[in-house]
Every structure is written in C-alpha cells, then in structure tokens.
Design a protein around this motif. Structure first.
Motif, PDB file in Angstrom:
ATOM      1  N   GLU A  86     -25.990  -5.219   2.442  1.00 10.86           N
ATOM      2  CA  GLU A  86     -26.360  -6.329   2.036  1.00 10.86           C
ATOM      3  C   GLU A  86     -25.940  -6.164   0.348  1.00 10.86           C
ATOM      4  O   GLU A  86     -25.409  -5.533  -0.405  1.00 10.86           O
ATOM      5  CB  GLU A  86     -27.493  -6.733   2.325  1.00 10.86           C
ATOM      6  N   THR A  88     -28.736  -8.556  -1.837  1.00  7.39           N
ATOM      7  CA  THR A  88     -29.706  -9.025  -2.740  1.00  7.39           C
ATOM      8  C   THR A  88     -29.808  -7.926  -3.791  1.00  7.39           C
ATOM      9  O   THR A  88     -30.350  -8.269  -4.561  1.00  7.39           O
ATOM     10  CB  THR A  88     -31.187  -9.000  -2.242  1.00  7.39           C
ATOM     11  N   ARG A 117     -21.685  -2.818   7.893  1.00 10.49           N
ATOM     12  CA  ARG A 117     -22.748  -2.257   8.177  1.00 10.49           C
ATOM     13  C   ARG A 117     -22.522  -1.464  10.166  1.00 10.49           C
ATOM     14  O   ARG A 117     -21.869  -2.392  10.782  1.00 10.49           O
ATOM     15  CB  ARG A 117     -24.028  -2.526   8.722  1.00 10.49           C
ATOM     16  N   GLU A 119     -22.619  -1.270  12.432  1.00  8.59           N
ATOM     17  CA  GLU A 119     -23.889  -1.814  14.135  1.00  8.59           C
ATOM     18  C   GLU A 119     -22.131  -1.388  14.910  1.00  8.59           C
ATOM     19  O   GLU A 119     -20.977  -1.328  15.310  1.00  8.59           O
ATOM     20  CB  GLU A 119     -23.921  -2.977  13.854  1.00  8.59           C
ATOM     21  N   TYR A 126     -20.123  -7.227  13.377  1.00 17.50           N
ATOM     22  CA  TYR A 126     -18.331  -6.253  12.636  1.00 17.50           C
ATOM     23  C   TYR A 126     -19.318  -5.490  11.798  1.00 17.50           C
ATOM     24  O   TYR A 126     -20.340  -5.377  11.300  1.00 17.50           O
ATOM     25  CB  TYR A 126     -17.626  -7.567  12.358  1.00 17.50           C
ATOM     26  N   GLN A 131     -20.320 -12.398   3.698  1.00 14.71           N
ATOM     27  CA  GLN A 131     -21.439 -13.134   3.348  1.00 14.71           C
ATOM     28  C   GLN A 131     -21.541 -14.317   2.271  1.00 14.71           C
ATOM     29  O   GLN A 131     -20.723 -14.308   1.421  1.00 14.71           O
ATOM     30  CB  GLN A 131     -22.731 -11.877   3.009  1.00 14.71           C
ATOM     31  N   GLU A 135     -28.837 -16.152  -4.388  1.00 18.08           N
ATOM     32  CA  GLU A 135     -30.511 -15.785  -5.239  1.00 18.08           C
ATOM     33  C   GLU A 135     -30.607 -16.522  -6.201  1.00 18.08           C
ATOM     34  O   GLU A 135     -30.035 -16.842  -7.184  1.00 18.08           O
ATOM     35  CB  GLU A 135     -30.359 -13.842  -5.231  1.00 18.08           C
ATOM     36  N   ARG A 262     -38.298 -10.104   9.620  1.00 15.57           N
ATOM     37  CA  ARG A 262     -36.751 -10.051   8.684  1.00 15.57           C
ATOM     38  C   ARG A 262     -36.270  -8.627   8.982  1.00 15.57           C
ATOM     39  O   ARG A 262     -37.464  -7.663   9.150  1.00 15.57           O
ATOM     40  CB  ARG A 262     -36.104 -10.741   7.538  1.00 15.57           C
ATOM     41  N   TYR A 267     -39.019  -8.352   1.693  1.00 17.15           N
ATOM     42  CA  TYR A 267     -39.840  -9.506   1.948  1.00 17.15           C
ATOM     43  C   TYR A 267     -41.126  -9.732   1.621  1.00 17.15           C
ATOM     44  O   TYR A 267     -41.638  -8.501   1.769  1.00 17.15           O
ATOM     45  CB  TYR A 267     -39.271 -10.259   3.670  1.00 17.15           C
ATOM     46  N   ALA A 284     -27.742 -15.549  14.795  1.00 20.44           N
ATOM     47  CA  ALA A 284     -28.049 -16.091  13.737  1.00 20.44           C
ATOM     48  C   ALA A 284     -27.605 -15.562  12.717  1.00 20.44           C
ATOM     49  O   ALA A 284     -26.337 -15.309  12.321  1.00 20.44           O
ATOM     50  CB  ALA A 284     -28.877 -14.863  12.814  1.00 20.44           C
TER      51      ALA A 284
HETATM   52  P1  HAM Z   1     -29.131  -9.972   7.108  1.00 26.76           P
HETATM   53  O1  HAM Z   1     -30.435 -11.331   7.992  1.00 26.76           O
HETATM   54  O2  HAM Z   1     -28.789  -9.145   7.480  1.00 26.76           O
HETATM   55  O3  HAM Z   1     -30.219 -11.249   5.820  1.00 26.76           O
HETATM   56  O4  HAM Z   1     -27.983 -11.177   7.224  1.00 26.76           O
HETATM   57  C1  HAM Z   1     -27.753 -12.395   6.742  1.00 26.76           C
HETATM   58  C2  HAM Z   1     -26.208 -12.468   7.555  1.00 26.76           C
HETATM   59  O5  HAM Z   1     -25.135 -11.517   7.563  1.00 26.76           O
HETATM   60  C3  HAM Z   1     -26.953 -12.348   9.377  1.00 26.76           C
HETATM   61  O6  HAM Z   1     -27.939 -13.890   9.395  1.00 26.76           O
HETATM   62  C4  HAM Z   1     -25.490 -12.002   9.916  1.00 26.76           C
HETATM   63  O7  HAM Z   1     -25.107 -14.131  10.195  1.00 26.76           O
HETATM   64  C5  HAM Z   1     -24.723 -12.107   9.253  1.00 26.76           C
HETATM   65  N1  HAM Z   1     -24.376 -10.348   9.440  1.00 26.76           N
HETATM   66  C6  HAM Z   1     -25.293  -9.186   9.497  1.00 26.76           C
HETATM   67  N2  HAM Z   1     -25.149  -8.444   9.967  1.00 26.76           N
HETATM   68  C7  HAM Z   1     -23.707  -8.633  10.640  1.00 26.76           C
HETATM   69  C8  HAM Z   1     -22.703  -7.923  11.238  1.00 26.76           C
HETATM   70  N3  HAM Z   1     -22.614  -6.777  11.678  1.00 26.76           N
HETATM   71  N4  HAM Z   1     -21.406  -8.784  11.603  1.00 26.76           N
HETATM   72  C9  HAM Z   1     -21.566  -9.986  11.828  1.00 26.76           C
HETATM   73  N5  HAM Z   1     -22.604 -10.708  10.487  1.00 26.76           N
HETATM   74  C10 HAM Z   1     -23.723 -10.180   9.992  1.00 26.76           C
HETATM   75  C11 HAM Z   1     -29.733 -10.512   4.345  1.00 26.76           C
HETATM   76  O8  HAM Z   1     -28.412  -9.348   4.514  1.00 26.76           O
HETATM   77  C12 HAM Z   1     -30.486 -10.564   3.472  1.00 26.76           C
HETATM   78  N6  HAM Z   1     -29.702 -10.059   1.936  1.00 26.76           N
HETATM   79  C13 HAM Z   1     -30.658 -11.885   3.245  1.00 26.76           C
HETATM   80  C14 HAM Z   1     -31.023 -11.887   2.022  1.00 26.76           C
HETATM   81  C15 HAM Z   1     -30.990 -12.857   1.151  1.00 26.76           C
HETATM   82  N7  HAM Z   1     -32.090 -12.602   1.526  1.00 26.76           N
HETATM   83  C16 HAM Z   1     -32.723 -12.704   0.278  1.00 26.76           C
HETATM   84  N8  HAM Z   1     -32.081 -13.066  -0.466  1.00 26.76           N
END
Ligand code: HAM
Length: 423
Positions: A86, A88, A117, A119, A126, A131, A135, A262, A267, A284
């Motif tokens: 990520e 942030t 990631r 996963e 994926y 993303q 911020e 989350r 957070y 999501a």
């Molecule tokens: P997160 O909820 O871990 O938040 O990821 C945000 C979005 O990234 C998810 O809602 C989803 O749409 C997408 N996402 C996460 N993992 C995957 C994956 N394996 N494959 C496809 N899409 C994925 C964050 O990452 C925080 N940095 C958000 C944030 C920004 N909070 C504060 N500032």
C-alpha cells in the motif's frame, strides 16, 4: 529430436493489461488527474520498494497484510526490503523525510501505481494490483473528511457509476479505543473458543482484527460483539457527528457500519469503504480513513491525516459492468496504397496526419484493395484514405467516411483539416 520449449507465463496472481482495456485504464486515470487537480492535489511518486519496517510499523505487525501477504526479501547487503503492499505509509514517510511539515499548511498528495499483496487470487483480487489514492496531511477538520468523500463520489459519478454504497464508521482515537478494546477483549474471552484459529489468536494479540474476519461461521458471533461506535469519547463522537451531518447536508448517502475497522492498524476516527454490487465477493472498490497518529508512529511530528485508495482493477470492472466508459483504441484514418509509386506518398501523408495529432495506421506490405478496405473496417477506422495510380495522377486522394460510405477526392494538404472538421 526437437525438445518442446515451455513458454514462460506471468507469475500467479499477476496479469498483463492489454489494449483495448488499457485505453479504459488511461481514461480512468485521466479523469483522476482532472478531479485531483480540481481539489488541488499534487502528484507524489514514491519507490515501489521500501524498508520492511515501514509497513510493520504503520500497517501493523499483526495484520494479514504484514503477517501473510508481503513480498519481502533480503537484499544483497542483508537489508530487509518489501514490495509496497500500500502507499499511505510511503507518502507519510516522504512527508517526514522531506520535512514538508516545515512549509506549514495542508499537503494534498495523490498517487497512481502498482501495489503487491500475496493474497489468494480471484476475480478482483490480484497479487499485483493498482491503486489510485490520495492523502491529506495537516488537517484535523471533519470538513476535510467530507471533502474527501465528496470528491470520491464525484469521481465515481463521472465514471458512470451509480450502484455503490458508502460505508462509514469511526474507530475513535487511541484513548477511546483502549476502553473499547478492553470490553472487546472481555467479550471475546467468552466466545473465542467457538471461533476460527486466527480469531483465537487475534483475541489475544489484536482484538480489533477479529472484526474483519471473513470466516462465515464466525459472522453471527462477531455481529454480537460490542461496537466501537458506542465507546467514542466526546471529542471523537463530535467529530463523527459533524462528518455525518455534513454528508447529509450535501446529499451524500452513507451507511454507518460499526464493524468497519479496516485491515490496517493506523486508522483513527473516520473510516470508510465504498462497495459495489457489480463486483461479487471482492466488492470493496476503495477504502480509507483518518490516521492522525501515523506520522508520529513513523518518527515524524504530530500530523493529522486522511486519505483513501481506490482499487483500480476493481474500479475498471465496475465501470465495465455499468457500461459507462467503453474501452476502445480509436483510429481516425487507415491509409490504403496501391503500387510502389504510392507507398512514399502514403507514408508522407501518414506522417503529416500523425504530426497533426490524428491517429492513423498504415501497413507497409502490398495488399489488394479489397483486403486493405477489410482491414480498415476491422480496425474500425473512421476514414479510409486511398492512394493509387489514378489518385497520383490527379493529385487528389480518395477519402472515404467508413460510417456513411461517402467518398470525396481531396488534395493531400487539405486532408488533415477535412478529417478534423469531420471527427
Ligand atoms: P485497503 O483497503 O487495503 O486500503 O486497499 C484499498 C483498496 O485497494 C481496496 O478497497 C481494494 O479495492 C484494493 N485492493 C486491495 N487489495 C487488493 C488486491 N489484492 N487486488 C485488487 N485490489 C485490491 C489501503 O490500501 C489504504 N492505503 C487506504 C488508505 C489511504 N487509507 C488512508 N489512506
């Protein structure tokens, strides 16, 4: 004997993005750049590799991301590095590293790029995904939370998305969270024996993480656990109430979702997700929230922050399902030539049209006219321009509108202007 060579394939959970889909990706990004500019965000580009400690300290050592999903390796000098899961944490690291706080005021930063990631791959999930995130550093105001949400809603609507839900919660501050975690821990002691192994462990190490457990059988138990929203201290409650009343005032519908803590540890106060029914299990589209203590966790000065990340892969799936933007690589003209004398003229015309910003295609191997016109239709060119012996001698080329079938003879120097007027 010939040995069969096995083709090399993409790594599991990672994929190639190809045209015409990439056209849609670009248009979504162009819309993102536009909306970020309107809300006065500047772009930040941080490295994809970071020191592992950055994520264990911010996302949290006991989260699924850090425990199970990071691509971490030892560099040749033994340093532990991680492909960013990520961004942030990286943005806040950069904010501290470049002392942006010395400039005072509010910093609004956005990014678009790949995250990693490990996963279990499935539709919308994926191991390399993308993303679009933003911020805001330096504002504690609930009105900034609302501005961020308002921008997101506007962005989704511009992309033609209507069927989505904004889920909202507050996870309070460390002070009220301590009180909540205490009662959550007590409640878990009574029920954890009937929960999954991960939850039994989390009940001890990080009880909040129990709330984002996805195991089906645990859900009815989790529903009955105490809710953080009932444990907010007066300041956090007031902050949340201001966010909700302002959202109502701006006509932005939301649903308070007490379980939404989350999957990342940084957070505080407001947390949110937007889900789309069009997406199936991985619904999501985006997630985000406030992280007022993150800068300090990373060795910086106290700095409130709020942001979000949109999963671009999922956003694209949702846009496609909504039938909003269509993916296509538009072609303005396809140039057909016949005979060796026509080729240099055709090549020159193509260069001139492209220099004028038109999208033009030509093939350099000779082709019969019928086949060439077939290619023009297959490529969905708006115009076919035909140059043969007859056209060379009159000095005028045939310009055929492929949508109406109308054909005109036009001098090469006037073709660009004619096409532009028609497109
Ligand atoms: P997160 O909820 O871990 O938040 O990821 C945000 C979005 O990234 C998810 O809602 C989803 O749409 C997408 N996402 C996460 N993992 C995957 C994956 N394996 N494959 C496809 N899409 C994925 C964050 O990452 C925080 N940095 C958000 C944030 C920004 N909070 C504060 N500032």
């Amino acid at each position: 004997m010939t040995s069969k060579i096995e083709p090399v394939r993409t790594v599991k959970g990672m994929r190639d993005l190809l045209p015409p889909d990439t056209d849609l990706w670009q248009r979504v990004e162009a819309e993102a750049h536009r909306i970020f500019a309107a809300y006065h965000y500047g772009e930040i580009r941080t490295p994809i590799l970071e020191e592992t400690a950055l994520f264990s300290r911010s996302v949290g050592a006991d989260t699924d991301i850090v425990m199970k999903e990071m691509y971490t390796f030892q560099d040749r000098d033994e340093e532990s590095l991680t492909l960013r899961p990520e961004a942030t944490a990286s943005v806040v690291r950069a904010y501290i590293e470049h002392s942006l706080y010395n400039q005072g005021g509010i910093h609004k930063l956005y990014y678009i790029g790949p995250m990693f990631r490990r996963e279990r791959p499935q539709k919308g999930r994926y191991r390399q995904f993308y993303q679009i995130g933003a911020e805001v550093l330096g504002s504690e105001s609930p009105l900034m939370d609302v501005e961020v949400l308002e921008m997101l809603v506007l962005f989704l609507e511009r992309l033609g998305l209507r069927e989505y839900q904004l889920l909202l919660n507050s996870v309070g501050c460390p002070k009220c969270r301590a009180d909540y975690v205490k009662s959550l821990r007590e409640a878990l002691q009574r029920v954890k024996a009937s929960m999954c192994g991960d939850c039994q462990r989390r009940a001890e190490t990080n009880p909040l993480r129990v709330l984002d457990c996805k195991v089906e059988a645990d859900q009815p138990i989790i529903e009955k656990l105490p809710k953080i929203i009932d444990h907010l201290d007066p300041e956090c409650r007031q902050h949340f109430e201001r966010v909700t009343s302002e959202l109502q005032g701006r006509g932005i519908p939301y649903q308070v979702t007490p379980r939404l803590v989350r999957g990342l540890d940084y957070y505080t106060r407001t947390t949110f997700e937007i889900t789309s029914g069009a997406l199936g299990a991985q619904n999501a589209v985006l997630g985000g929230g406030r992280y007022d203590g993150l800068s300090e966790m990373l060795g910086g000065p106290p700095t409130p922050g709020i942001g979000f990340s949109i999963g671009q892969d999922r956003l694209i799936l949702a846009v496609q399902a909504a039938g909003g933007l269509k993916s296509e690589t538009p072609l303005d003209a396809y140039v057909v030539w016949m005979g060796d004398n026509a080729l240099p003229l055709a090549a020159r015309l193509v260069r001139e049209l492209r220099a004028q910003g038109l999208s033009v295609e030509i093939e350099y191997d000779p082709m019969k006219i019928k086949k060439a016109m077939g290619v023009a239709s297959k490529l969905r060119a708006r115009f076919a321009i035909i140059i043969g012996e007859g056209e060379i001698s009159t000095g005028r080329y045939q310009v055929k509108d492929m949508t109406t079938g109308q054909q005109r003879e036009i001098e090469p120097g006037n073709i660009a202007a004619y096409l532009k007027a028609q497109l």
